[in-house]
Design a protein around this motif. Structure first.
Motif, PDB file in Angstrom:
ATOM      1  N   ARG A   1       0.857  -1.189   0.000  1.00  0.00           N
ATOM      2  CA  ARG A   1       0.000   0.000   0.000  1.00  0.00           C
ATOM      3  C   ARG A   1       0.891   1.235   0.000  1.00  0.00           C
ATOM      4  O   ARG A   1       1.947   1.262   0.628  1.00  0.00           O
ATOM      5  N   GLU A   2       0.482   2.252  -0.696  1.00  0.00           N
ATOM      6  CA  GLU A   2       1.307   3.438  -0.871  1.00  0.00           C
ATOM      7  C   GLU A   2       1.652   4.073   0.473  1.00  0.00           C
ATOM      8  O   GLU A   2       0.770   4.393   1.276  1.00  0.00           O
ATOM      9  N   GLY A   3       2.962   4.259   0.736  1.00  0.00           N
ATOM     10  CA  GLY A   3       3.429   4.927   1.942  1.00  0.00           C
ATOM     11  C   GLY A   3       3.292   4.115   3.213  1.00  0.00           C
ATOM     12  O   GLY A   3       3.451   4.671   4.302  1.00  0.00           O
ATOM     13  N   GLU A   4       3.026   2.801   3.111  1.00  0.00           N
ATOM     14  CA  GLU A   4       2.811   1.991   4.315  1.00  0.00           C
ATOM     15  C   GLU A   4       3.959   0.992   4.492  1.00  0.00           C
ATOM     16  O   GLU A   4       4.367   0.319   3.551  1.00  0.00           O
ATOM     17  N   TYR A   5       4.442   0.887   5.741  1.00  0.00           N
ATOM     18  CA  TYR A   5       5.558   0.005   6.074  1.00  0.00           C
ATOM     19  C   TYR A   5       5.235  -0.740   7.368  1.00  0.00           C
ATOM     20  O   TYR A   5       4.632  -0.177   8.293  1.00  0.00           O
TER      21      TYR A   5
END
Length: 680
Positions: free
Chosen positions: A559-563
């Motif tokens: 998911r975009e920007g998720e870690y």
């Protein structure tokens, strides 16, 4: 929880009784040493003097060179043992109850005391015959230049002990290796080694070169170089048979090349990278690595001739293995890994095979290759052997290698000057004659220019940058006080939403994966995104994850920007847990997920830090977190003044080292001095 908070170790200076004990230890060493000094200068027999004579009879070195050099080396091993034991203790346990409550401080303290003592002993033993260039302390007392390196390094390192206590009282605990007073102690230790090659070169002036009895070393070097010459014909032009057959000269040169290799020990300043808790930008690792490898490997290649860079590399490897080995008896500590540095050594050796000139241009180009192409080979080694968060993201490597190459060029210039000075001081035939350029004006300034390039790079890239302003707020409700870090509007603070697989934060034994979602545009060029959990072993019984310290990757979820953390993190008790973000070139920020309350800390940072599930939190300037004990509201002028004093003292000391080497080399061709000779 309250009991643990009340028992928190002090975050300021040491208790007075511990200061007095340290002073007593200093007096116990230096009062007898002062008596030795007085007796020796009066021509009376001393135990140390007799020991120096016995050592001199074995190694063939003057009494003012042999015993002090060996004592300095043993003292450095003691310091290395203590430092590589001490730093993991703080990573795993936190602060000490006091400076003498930590057993690792004793080998550091006595190591520093004794390499300063080595300088005093060398000065006391300085009698005829002396090298041609000396410094007069009294009308009848002159000392070699190498002695003054020992004294200068020892004094700044010894001054670091009381200065460290004063610093803690003024500013609170400074728990980074590169804190000003820590740099004084560690820097003094790692630069005192510069005295040893200078003392050995000065010893050669009085007809007593190093390793005169170890001619078998020269025999091995002769055979190896002859074989190397057959395989690679160009090498033979650099190693004339007349020199190769002189075993004593080659044993001396090889012995001193090994000592030059030991001079790479300032790599100790990379210890936080070696242990997986870097507190300074990744670029600094490449700057320090490029400068040191180019300096030492270039000096080794120029001083020894073919294979010299590899000799110094093997010496470096031996030093790292020794440091690892001496910490093995200490149980349950994190042990430092190390960079390989074989690539920089090979770059310099290969360049020497195709370029005949051995002037400053060769040294600068060799250093450029070592710090660029040579360090590029370290990326895979970091991935295999170094602790996380190394290696940096691959897309950031061009920047890292660029600064490493520039630093390497500076290091190469210093290496050229270093090798040339040693050859002139020791009256040795040049390893690459007649291909080397003379000293002239260029030679006198090459080392200075290279060192200044390194200093400028560190000044630009070492200070961690911030990603915006954050206000520290402490709110208390009953017996519990919480600290939060609230962003200041309009300052460009990076925010992240924190969530947990298991919402158990703060409860005993809580282990859960942590997820952070942030603005993808702001983190797409990250040098690393990682999670750090540390100081979890303090006052904790039973099994402790990672033995008190974990450094794990924050992996992209898709998911975009998720870690999400690659492993579950302990977010309870005494654990301090950070989500770390390093943006190129220097920004280092982190979200403090969990930190216990700490009443020993002054100011609003002392409360419990706990980011609840689903909460938005700010990425905070990382030194605020990793150096949580620093006192707030210290006047800016006091910070500036104290940093200025430390930096100025180091610049003066470095200039002093340079002057000692240049002055000793500048006396080339002048007869060695007798103690009874008239002063010049």
């Amino acid at each position: 929880m309250l009991l643990a908070v009340e028992e928190a170790p002090p975050a300021g200076g040491a208790a007075l009784d511990q200061v007095l004990i340290a002073f007593a230890a200093f007096a116990a060493i230096y009062i007898p040493l002062g008596i030795f000094l007085l007796r020796e200068r009066d021509g009376k027999p001393t135990v140390i003097g007799r020991l120096a004579d016995r050592v001199s009879a074995v190694d063939g070195l003057p009494r003012w060179a042999g015993l002090p050099s060996y004592l300095a080396l043993v003292s450095l091993i003691s310091c290395a043992f203590g430092v590589y034991w001490d730093v993991p203790i703080h990573m795993q346990n936190g602060r000490d109850e006091g400076p003498l409550a930590n057993p690792s401080h004793f080998p550091i303290m006595f190591g520093i005391f004794f390499f300063l003592a080595a300088g005093v002993i060398s000065a006391g033993l300085a009698k005829d015959p002396l090298p041609r260039r000396t410094v007069r302390l009294t009308p009848k007392w002159r000392v070699p230049m190498g002695t003054l390196v020992l004294l200068g390094a020892g004094m700044i390192a010894a001054a670091g002990f009381p200065a460290d206590d004063v610093w803690h009282r003024l500013f609170g605990q400074d728990v980074t290796e590169w804190g000003p007073t820590h740099v004084m102690m560690i820097g003094g230790a790692v630069t005192c080694i510069l005295a040893v090659p200078l003392l050995l070169a000065e010893a050669a002036q009085v007809g007593r070169p190093a390793a005169r009895r170890w001619t078998w070393i020269g025999g091995l070097a002769t055979g190896g170089l002859r074989l190397f010459g057959r395989i690679l014909p160009p090498v033979r032009r650099e190693a004339p048979e007349a020199v190769l057959t002189d075993r004593a000269a080659w044993s001396t040169r090889l012995f001193m090349t090994i000592v030059i290799g030991i001079c790479i020990i300032p790599v100790g300043f990379l210890m936080e990278f070696d242990l997986g808790v870097p507190q300074f930008p990744a670029a600094t690792m490449f700057i320090i690595s490029g400068f040191l490898t180019a300096w030492i490997f270039t000096a080794g290649r120029l001083f020894f001739g073919p294979g010299g860079a590899l000799v110094t590399w093997l010496t470096y490897l031996g030093v790292r293995v020794l440091i690892y080995a001496i910490t093995l008896p200490v149980p349950d500590i994190h042990r430092a890994h190390w960079l390989l540095f074989l690539g920089p050594a090979l770059c310099i050796e290969l360049l020497a095979l195709v370029v005949r000139n051995r002037g400053p241009v060769f040294a600068a180009v060799g250093g450029l290759l070592a710090g660029g192409a040579g360090l590029a080979t370290e990326w895979w080694w970091m991935d295999v052997f170094m602790p996380y968060p190394l290696p940096p993201d691959a897309q950031q490597m061009p920047l890292m290698l660029t600064v490493g190459a520039i630093a390497g060029a500076g290091g190469g210039l210093l290496g050229w000057s270093f090798a040339r000075h040693l050859e002139r001081i020791a009256d040795l035939p040049e390893a690459s004659a007649p291909l080397r350029e003379g000293m002239a004006v260029t030679g006198r300034w090459a080392g200075t220019a290279g060192t200044l390039a390194f200093i400028v790079l560190m000044a630009v890239f070492a200070p961690p940058g911030s990603a915006g302003e954050v206000e520290v707020v402490k709110d208390c409700a009953g017996d519990e006080c919480r600290t939060t870090y609230q962003p200041v509007e309009g300052t460009g603070v990076i925010m992240g939403q924190v969530s947990y697989d298991d919402d158990c934060i703060g409860t005993d034994g809580c282990l859960t994966r942590v997820t952070v979602r942030t603005d993808a545009d702001k983190v797409e060029d990250a040098v690393w995104i990682s999670a750090l959990a540390y100081q979890g072993r303090h006052r904790t019984s039973g099994d402790v994850p990672g033995d008190g310290m974990l450094s794990v990757a924050m992996e992209a979820t898709g998911r975009e920007g998720e870690y999400r953390s690659a492993e579950p993190l302990p977010i309870y008790g005494n654990w301090k847990v950070l989500i770390r973000l390093h943006l190129a070139p220097t920004t280092m920020v982190s979200i403090p997920v969990h930190m216990p309350a700490d009443t020993a800390i002054d100011g609003p940072a002392s409360g419990l830090v706990q980011v609840d599930d689903g909460t938005d939190a700010a990425f905070v300037h990382e030194p605020f977190m990793l150096q949580r004990e620093r006192k707030p509201d210290v006047p800016v002028w006091l910070w500036t003044t104290m940093y200025g004093v430390v930096i100025a003292s180091w610049l003066v000391l470095l200039a002093f080292y340079g002057w000692l080497y240049a002055a000793a080399a500048g006396a080339s061709g002048v007869p060695a001095r007798s103690e009874k000779a008239p002063a010049s």
